[in-house]
Design a protein around this motif. Structure first.
Motif, short mmCIF file in Angstrom:
data_model
loop_
_atom_site.label_atom_id
_atom_site.label_comp_id
_atom_site.label_asym_id
_atom_site.label_seq_id
_atom_site.Cartn_x
_atom_site.Cartn_y
_atom_site.Cartn_z
N LYS A 250 28.45 3.63 -37.38
CA LYS A 250 28.25 3.91 -35.97
C LYS A 250 28.92 5.25 -35.70
N LYS B 143 25.06 8.98 -27.53
CA LYS B 143 24.72 9.04 -28.97
C LYS B 143 25.74 8.33 -29.84
N LYS C 184 26.10 4.74 -29.43
CA LYS C 184 25.83 3.32 -29.25
C LYS C 184 24.95 2.73 -30.34
N HIS C 185 24.30 3.57 -31.13
CA HIS C 185 23.39 3.10 -32.17
C HIS C 185 24.07 3.16 -33.54
N TRP C 186 23.52 2.40 -34.48
CA TRP C 186 23.97 2.42 -35.86
C TRP C 186 23.04 3.32 -36.65
N THR D 257 18.00 5.34 -37.22
CA THR D 257 18.88 4.72 -36.22
C THR D 257 18.40 3.31 -35.92
N PHE D 258 19.38 2.43 -35.63
CA PHE D 258 19.11 1.03 -35.32
C PHE D 258 19.96 0.62 -34.13
N GLU D 259 19.49 -0.39 -33.42
CA GLU D 259 20.22 -0.88 -32.24
C GLU D 259 21.51 -1.60 -32.65
N THR D 260 21.46 -2.39 -33.73
CA THR D 260 22.63 -3.17 -34.16
C THR D 260 22.88 -2.97 -35.64
N LYS D 261 24.08 -3.35 -36.05
CA LYS D 261 24.44 -3.28 -37.47
C LYS D 261 23.60 -4.25 -38.29
N GLU E 254 20.52 -5.17 -37.82
CA GLU E 254 19.19 -4.61 -38.06
C GLU E 254 19.22 -3.60 -39.21
#
Length: 101
Positions: A7, A19, A21-23, A54-58, A60
């Motif tokens: 992150k 920039k 908040k995403h993983w 980029t991904f919303e969560t770890k 994912e």
């Protein structure tokens, strides 16, 4: 080639948290960069170093790496420990600390 999942932290020029908040999934470089002798540009022959997903969560990002059989390392974020205080709180009537100049 091993991928990094992390992150991103804010840089020194940012005051906000945009920039961050995403993983991100990036590949670690396989070869060192080389300086091109004629123009002095830095270049590489490693095409995977340009991939930046980029991904919303770890979860994912980890699921994508496992689905595509990509070896990966997860780097946990370092969260700031300081609480945000508004500028106007310096001038409140019931201020806890002493006001000195």
């Amino acid at each position: 080639m091993v991928a990094r999942i992390y992150k991103p932290s804010r840089n020194a020029m940012q005051s906000g948290i945009a920039k961050t908040k995403h993983w991100v999934l990036e590949f670690e470089p396989e070869k060192a960069r080389q300086v091109e002798p004629l123009m002095g540009y830095t270049s590489t022959t490693d095409a995977r170093s340009q991939i930046h997903l980029t991904f919303e969560t770890k979860e994912e990002a980890v699921a994508y790496a496992e689905r595509e059989n990509i070896p990966y390392r997860v780097y946990e974020p370092h969260e700031p420990k300081r609480a945000r205080i508004a500028y106007s709180d310096n001038f409140t009537f019931n201020r806890m600390g002493q006001w000195t100049h």
